[in-house]
Design an enzyme around this catalytic site. Structure first.
Site, PDB file in Angstrom:
ATOM      1  N   TRP A 160      -3.531  -2.401  -1.393  1.00  0.00           N
ATOM      2  CA  TRP A 160      -3.356  -3.788  -1.819  1.00  0.00           C
ATOM      3  C   TRP A 160      -4.076  -4.622  -0.775  1.00  0.00           C
ATOM      4  CZ3 TRP A 160      -1.088  -8.552  -0.539  1.00  0.00           C
ATOM      5  CH2 TRP A 160      -0.779  -9.399  -1.609  1.00  0.00           C
ATOM      6  N   GLU A 208       5.364 -14.802 -12.527  1.00  0.00           N
ATOM      7  CA  GLU A 208       4.864 -13.484 -12.147  1.00  0.00           C
ATOM      8  C   GLU A 208       4.156 -12.784 -13.303  1.00  0.00           C
ATOM      9  OE1 GLU A 208       7.932 -11.836  -8.748  1.00  0.00           O
ATOM     10  OE2 GLU A 208       8.582 -11.790 -10.832  1.00  0.00           O
ATOM     11  N   LYS A 266      10.138 -15.148 -12.815  1.00  0.00           N
ATOM     12  CA  LYS A 266       9.673 -14.090 -13.710  1.00  0.00           C
ATOM     13  C   LYS A 266       8.533 -14.575 -14.607  1.00  0.00           C
ATOM     14  CE  LYS A 266      11.687 -10.720 -12.294  1.00  0.00           C
ATOM     15  NZ  LYS A 266      11.484 -11.418 -11.024  1.00  0.00           N
ATOM     16  N   ARG A 270       4.283   0.068  -6.756  1.00  0.00           N
ATOM     17  CA  ARG A 270       4.234  -0.870  -5.645  1.00  0.00           C
ATOM     18  C   ARG A 270       3.150  -1.924  -5.823  1.00  0.00           C
ATOM     19  NH1 ARG A 270       6.458   2.103  -0.837  1.00  0.00           N
ATOM     20  NH2 ARG A 270       5.017   1.032   0.543  1.00  0.00           N
ATOM     21  N   CYS A 294       0.839  -1.202   0.000  1.00  0.00           N
ATOM     22  CA  CYS A 294       0.000   0.000   0.000  1.00  0.00           C
ATOM     23  C   CYS A 294       0.873   1.250   0.000  1.00  0.00           C
ATOM     24  CB  CYS A 294      -0.903   0.008   1.228  1.00  0.00           C
ATOM     25  SG  CYS A 294      -1.978  -1.423   1.360  1.00  0.00           S
ATOM     26  N   HIS A 351      14.700 -37.775 -10.617  1.00  0.00           N
ATOM     27  CA  HIS A 351      14.096 -38.014  -9.303  1.00  0.00           C
ATOM     28  C   HIS A 351      12.698 -37.405  -9.212  1.00  0.00           C
ATOM     29  CE1 HIS A 351      17.867 -39.637  -7.829  1.00  0.00           C
ATOM     30  NE2 HIS A 351      18.492 -38.592  -8.339  1.00  0.00           N
ATOM     31  N   GLU A 408      15.346 -17.755 -10.971  1.00  0.00           N
ATOM     32  CA  GLU A 408      14.858 -16.407 -11.244  1.00  0.00           C
ATOM     33  C   GLU A 408      14.068 -16.368 -12.546  1.00  0.00           C
ATOM     34  OE1 GLU A 408      14.165 -12.265 -10.910  1.00  0.00           O
ATOM     35  OE2 GLU A 408      14.510 -13.900  -9.505  1.00  0.00           O
ATOM     36  N   ASN A 463      -1.302   1.952   6.253  1.00  0.00           N
ATOM     37  CA  ASN A 463      -0.555   0.792   5.760  1.00  0.00           C
ATOM     38  C   ASN A 463      -0.257  -0.101   6.941  1.00  0.00           C
ATOM     39  OD1 ASN A 463      -0.494   2.007   3.275  1.00  0.00           O
ATOM     40  ND2 ASN A 463       1.709   2.410   3.273  1.00  0.00           N
ATOM     41  N   GLY A 464      -0.324  -1.417   6.746  1.00  0.00           N
ATOM     42  CA  GLY A 464      -0.018  -2.346   7.820  1.00  0.00           C
ATOM     43  C   GLY A 464      -1.207  -3.234   8.118  1.00  0.00           C
ATOM     44  N   LYS A 485       5.095  -4.480  -4.856  1.00  0.00           N
ATOM     45  CA  LYS A 485       6.521  -4.192  -4.973  1.00  0.00           C
ATOM     46  C   LYS A 485       7.208  -4.155  -3.617  1.00  0.00           C
ATOM     47  CE  LYS A 485       9.925  -2.818  -7.719  1.00  0.00           C
ATOM     48  NZ  LYS A 485      10.439  -3.670  -8.775  1.00  0.00           N
TER      49      LYS A 485
END
Length: 602
Positions: free
Chosen positions: A76, A489, A486, A27, A2, A505, A482, A102-103, A597
């Site tokens: 968010w 995402e 990506k 963000r 947020c 395996h 990575e 926020n929080g 973010k």
């Protein structure tokens, strides 16, 4: 996560708050809103699910925008569904007080029940709404807005950054506890924001609210105090020069420009840090102990930052012969910490809640904490023994690209300097790594040029693929991980990264005719056998990192050999492919769904 903005000043408060919100869009958020006081004492209050741009229409309807105080928010969702009613700012029963938060308020349910019993009317399912009603309850004749806010937060359990607007008086009050908030003055006005990037174009310096600071702003200007007493304003921090260096380029999306910018970022990092590597000056300048006094290196992070940390740990381990371990920050609570441990805590924002909570679990005298962050005024930076700036500049795309490269290179420079200061590592290997480091910007640029066309074609070829495998060995495995992250995402397709030696395996069961399998080649000859296993089952192998020579009409694949941190340039085609596939699938590559973010709650 947020984002909070606020402004009190002579004029255009709503416009300033909205513009700052626009700079916080990176963000990630589900809804946005703004509340502002007009000169006649009435309130403008607008909330939307259509993005910050929709607020511009409302603000633009203000005659010359004569508003004098405003607060804004990008939400968010954590508690309460994504809806316009649940968007911030939230208001009290009488329409006088508005709050952005926020929080997470852990005891919100108990507080809500108590406040409802006292006659308060709730309009949302959001935990944050208890704050505005607590302030409303505390604001009595003779009690200022700052004191009312200070009283309100004594009832809270959890984390918060809060700004309250009194629409009747035009006063603002702000406080923070376990969530970032800054304050700055410029042009006769006062700003609040959860991120310095929101107000960087407007101010030259800012102050950070420490836990339980309260700042009240009215016609007399800002006043700092704490519940039960007063305190002086905190020290000033300069706005980092890199906070203004947003990426520009030929792409319509920010992510494409940020991928293209990576060779420039690499040069910036190396120009700043490489002169202090060979003589150990960079390490000693951080004020940290010699590696002779350190038994183990532990890397702490989440997501992309954790992957960057794994690459950095490779320098200490492969080149310096030091024991290393990589820790997922959200799983650290039950770790056993050895004494004389160097903890490298990595966070792009420096406000990642899981990383900060992991530091809380460190026992006294555990060792030393080095923060590697893109925000040197962040909570992580202030809580660490030393901090190094990643120098990436603002990254608007929510899925990290250039900050990953910056984190790896910054960490590598520090690690090599630490080894040099302690005279550790084989000199020939160190020299080879230093040469590879100097060549990195050109290697990244070459990867961009080489893979731009092929990645677009690969995305077209695999647009219908339901899943992807990413394989690697040794130092290449982190880049495979990575690449898979990506792709998940951005494209919302399944992607899994595995050590190539683990194929037989279990993961080989996923390979069938046409299955796309990306292989990050770091020079390990065993990869040829792994690739043969995939091709024998019809999988389509995309090999990243090898050199191809044509001898007598036959293509010979020669594995690349790389430095102790692995083939960093291999991340370029993996990023480019993820973006190309996402664009082909009509995804928003700058704002992937369900992602934030700066993850300031956990």
């Amino acid at each position: 996560m947020c984002g909070i903005t606020a402004y009190r000043g002579p004029t255009a408060a709503a416009s300033r708050a909205r513009n700052a919100l626009e700079r916080l869009e990176y963000r990630g958020y589900d809804s946005a809103g703004i509340a502002a006081r007009r000169p006649d004492g009435s309130t403008m209050h607008a909330r939307t699910l259509s993005g910050v741009a929709a607020l511009a229409v409302v603000v633009g309807e203000e005659p010359a925008d004569a508003t004098t105080a405003a607060i804004g928010h990008t939400r968010w969702a954590t508690h309460g569904e994504v809806s316009e009613a649940n968007a911030h700012p939230l208001e009290d029963c009488g329409g006088r007080l508005y709050v952005v938060h926020n929080g997470i308020i852990d005891n919100a349910d108990a507080l809500r029940a108590r406040l409802v019993g006292a006659g308060h009317r709730f309009a949302t399912g959001v935990d944050s709404e208890v704050i505005v009603h607590l302030v409303e309850q505390a604001q009595r004749p003779g009690v200022g807005l700052g004191d009312a806010l200070a009283d309100a937060v004594t009832h809270l359990s959890g984390s918060w950054a809060v700004v309250v607007l009194d629409a009747r008086s035009g006063a603002l009050a702000a406080t923070a506890h376990g969530s970032p908030l800054i304050c700055a003055e410029a042009g006769g006005g006062t700003y609040f924001a959860s991120d310095v990037g929101a107000i960087a174009p407007e101010v030259d310096e800012f102050r950070v609210l420490e836990d339980d600071d309260v700042v009240e702003v009215d016609a007399a200007g800002p006043r700092w105090h704490r519940s039960g007493g007063s305190c002086r304003p905190r020290g000033l921090w300069p706005v980092p020069r890199t906070a203004l260096l947003a990426s520009t380029g030929r792409h319509r999306d920010h992510m494409g420009n940020e991928i293209d910018e990576q060779p420039l970022i690499a040069r910036r990092v190396l120009e700043a840090l490489s002169p202090g590597i060979a003589d150990g000056r960079l390490w000693r300048g951080l004020g940290l102990p010699s590696l002779d006094g350190i038994d183990r290196v532990a890397v702490l992070g989440c997501g992309t930052s954790l992957h960057a940390g794994r690459a950095v740990a490779g320098v200490f381990g492969r080149l310096g012969g030091m024991p290393t371990r990589t820790l997922v920050a959200s799983e650290v609570a039950h770790e056993v910490w050895e004494p004389r441990t160097l903890v490298i805590a990595i966070s792009q924002s420096g406000e990642t809640a899981d990383v900060l909570r992991a530091l809380d679990s460190l026992p006294p005298r555990h060792g030393t904490v080095l923060a590697l962050t893109n925000n040197t005024s962040s909570t992580l930076a202030r809580r660490s023994d030393a901090v190094i700036d990643c120098l990436a500049g603002p990254e608007v795309g929510v899925a990290a690209t250039k900050t990953f490269v910056a984190q790896v290179l910054t960490g590598v420079c520090v690690a090599l300097s630490a080894l040099a200061a302690a005279d550790r590592g084989d000199s020939a290997c160190v020299d080879a790594d230093l040469r590879a480091l100097a060549a990195t910007p050109d290697a990244l640029a070459a990867a961009l040029d080489t893979w731009r066309g092929p990645c677009a074609q690969l995305a077209a070829d695999h647009a219908r693929a339901s899943g992807f495998l990413f394989l690697g060995r040794g130092a290449g495995l982190v880049y495979a991980a990575e690449g898979a992250l990506k792709l998940k995402e951005l494209s919302y397709r399944w992607a899994e990264a595995h050590p190539a030696g683990e194929l037989k395996h279990g993961p080989l069961a996923l390979v069938t005719t046409g299955t796309p399998v990306f292989v990050v080649d770091n020079g390990d000859p065993r990869l040829d056998v792994d690739i043969a296993e995939v091709t024998a089952r019809g999988g389509r192998v995309i090999r990243i990192g090898e050199r191809v020579l044509n001898v007598g009409g036959v293509a010979l694949h020669l594995p690349r050999t790389g430095p102790s941190w692995g083939p960093l340039e291999s991340v370029i085609p993996l990023q480019m492919f993820a973006r190309e596939l996402a664009l082909r699938l009509h995804r928003d590559v700058d704002k992937p769904r369900n992602l934030a973010k700066s993850v300031t709650v956990s």
